[in-house]
Scaffold this motif. Structure first.
Motif, mmCIF file in Angstrom:
data_model
loop_
_atom_site.group_PDB
_atom_site.id
_atom_site.type_symbol
_atom_site.label_atom_id
_atom_site.label_comp_id
_atom_site.label_asym_id
_atom_site.label_seq_id
_atom_site.Cartn_x
_atom_site.Cartn_y
_atom_site.Cartn_z
ATOM 1 N N ALA A 58 0.832 -1.206 0.000
ATOM 2 C CA ALA A 58 0.000 0.000 0.000
ATOM 3 C C ALA A 58 0.869 1.259 0.000
ATOM 4 O O ALA A 58 0.638 2.187 -0.786
ATOM 5 C CB ALA A 58 -0.936 0.002 1.204
ATOM 6 N N VAL A 59 1.845 1.295 0.862
ATOM 7 C CA VAL A 59 2.738 2.461 0.946
ATOM 8 C C VAL A 59 3.556 2.584 -0.336
ATOM 9 O O VAL A 59 3.725 3.690 -0.880
ATOM 10 C CB VAL A 59 3.646 2.369 2.197
ATOM 11 C CG1 VAL A 59 4.702 3.467 2.192
ATOM 12 C CG2 VAL A 59 2.810 2.431 3.467
ATOM 13 N N ASN A 60 4.038 1.457 -0.852
ATOM 14 C CA ASN A 60 4.815 1.491 -2.098
ATOM 15 C C ASN A 60 3.983 2.033 -3.254
ATOM 16 O O ASN A 60 4.486 2.805 -4.067
ATOM 17 C CB ASN A 60 5.348 0.094 -2.427
ATOM 18 C CG ASN A 60 6.403 -0.356 -1.433
ATOM 19 O OD1 ASN A 60 7.036 0.458 -0.764
ATOM 20 N ND2 ASN A 60 6.581 -1.651 -1.315
ATOM 21 N N LEU A 61 2.722 1.639 -3.328
ATOM 22 C CA LEU A 61 1.830 2.138 -4.379
ATOM 23 C C LEU A 61 1.666 3.651 -4.281
ATOM 24 O O LEU A 61 1.734 4.367 -5.293
ATOM 25 C CB LEU A 61 0.459 1.457 -4.292
ATOM 26 C CG LEU A 61 -0.596 1.977 -5.256
ATOM 27 C CD1 LEU A 61 -0.282 1.533 -6.680
ATOM 28 C CD2 LEU A 61 -1.965 1.492 -4.857
ATOM 29 N N ASP A 63 -8.083 10.670 -3.740
ATOM 30 C CA ASP A 63 -6.901 9.899 -4.138
ATOM 31 C C ASP A 63 -7.140 8.404 -3.915
ATOM 32 O O ASP A 63 -6.759 7.577 -4.744
ATOM 33 C CB ASP A 63 -5.661 10.351 -3.358
ATOM 34 C CG ASP A 63 -5.160 11.710 -3.814
ATOM 35 O OD1 ASP A 63 -5.374 12.076 -4.992
ATOM 36 O OD2 ASP A 63 -4.548 12.417 -2.986
ATOM 37 N N LEU A 64 -7.781 8.060 -2.802
ATOM 38 C CA LEU A 64 -8.099 6.658 -2.538
ATOM 39 C C LEU A 64 -9.004 6.106 -3.646
ATOM 40 O O LEU A 64 -8.765 5.020 -4.170
ATOM 41 C CB LEU A 64 -8.780 6.511 -1.169
ATOM 42 C CG LEU A 64 -9.249 5.103 -0.812
ATOM 43 C CD1 LEU A 64 -8.090 4.116 -0.769
ATOM 44 C CD2 LEU A 64 -9.991 5.130 0.526
ATOM 45 N N ALA A 65 -10.013 6.865 -4.006
ATOM 46 C CA ALA A 65 -10.941 6.431 -5.055
ATOM 47 C C ALA A 65 -10.218 6.259 -6.393
ATOM 48 O O ALA A 65 -10.419 5.265 -7.099
ATOM 49 C CB ALA A 65 -12.091 7.423 -5.185
ATOM 50 N N SER A 107 -6.281 1.280 6.572
ATOM 51 C CA SER A 107 -5.191 0.391 6.946
ATOM 52 C C SER A 107 -4.047 0.543 5.960
ATOM 53 O O SER A 107 -4.252 0.640 4.744
ATOM 54 C CB SER A 107 -5.662 -1.064 6.956
ATOM 55 O OG SER A 107 -4.550 -1.921 7.186
ATOM 56 N N GLY A 108 -2.856 0.524 6.499
ATOM 57 C CA GLY A 108 -1.662 0.624 5.673
ATOM 58 C C GLY A 108 -1.128 -0.716 5.210
ATOM 59 O O GLY A 108 -0.093 -0.789 4.563
ATOM 60 N N LEU A 132 -5.465 -0.574 -0.780
ATOM 61 C CA LEU A 132 -4.397 -0.245 -1.723
ATOM 62 C C LEU A 132 -3.376 -1.376 -1.802
ATOM 63 O O LEU A 132 -3.059 -1.998 -0.796
ATOM 64 C CB LEU A 132 -3.678 1.026 -1.271
ATOM 65 C CG LEU A 132 -4.510 2.299 -1.211
ATOM 66 C CD1 LEU A 132 -3.758 3.400 -0.480
ATOM 67 C CD2 LEU A 132 -4.882 2.740 -2.617
ATOM 68 N N GLY A 133 -2.851 -1.614 -2.984
ATOM 69 C CA GLY A 133 -1.771 -2.580 -3.142
ATOM 70 C C GLY A 133 -2.204 -4.029 -3.003
ATOM 71 O O GLY A 133 -1.378 -4.880 -2.678
#
Length: 158
Positions: A4-7, A143-145, A129-130, A106-107
């Protein structure tokens, strides 16, 4: 870091990582995150997976505030499915690559149909959640969407 963080780094999106001490055995991961981070629970969102049309392999993602619940009927209407049920935890973990309690929207291993509760649209930022327990990410709902291909829909109950 997590996928998620990498994305988010790769997408060059503004975000903040928030870590907190996760207490093993806690019942509500989202409520714990809100409490530990000192954030209003209406800004902390949980990532839930649902099975569509009685198929444990046909999954979708629903993102709702931790202080509410998911309205399965509303998810079905938004995704045009007759039957929606909570996904099996092992199937959710297999599909996303994350452990329950740390599933990030994410990710994920595979992009799944995703809905975000419409209450998020009025927020400047929200927490998700990360990708592991004790790690949350703060970012703009838009941004999430965009990064998940999600649509906003009234899928939560307060």
């Amino acid at each position: 870091m997590t996928p998620a963080v990498n994305l988010l780094k790769k997408a060059r999106v503004a975000f903040q990582v928030h870590q907190y001490h996760h207490e093993p055995g806690v019942d509500s991961y989202g409520a714990e995150a809100a409490r530990e981070l000192g954030v209003d629970p209406s800004r902390v969102f949980k990532t839930l997976l649902v099975a569509l049309d009685n198929s444990p392999k046909q999954l979708a993602v629903a993102i709702v505030p931790v202080d509410g619940t998911l309205n399965l009927k509303a998810v079905g209407e938004a995704l045009k499915c007759k039957k929606v049920a909570m996904a099996d935890a092992l199937e959710a973990q297999r599909a996303t690559g994350y452990l329950v309690g740390g599933i990030s929207p994410l990710g994920q291993k595979k992009r799944l149909p995703t809905l975000i509760d419409s209450s998020a649209e009025q927020l400047e930022s929200l927490f998700i959640s990360g990708g592991k327990r004790g790690l949350d990410i703060e970012l703009a709902p838009s941004d999430l969407a965009r990064l998940t291909g999600a649509r906003f829909a009234p899928i939560g109950r307060g």
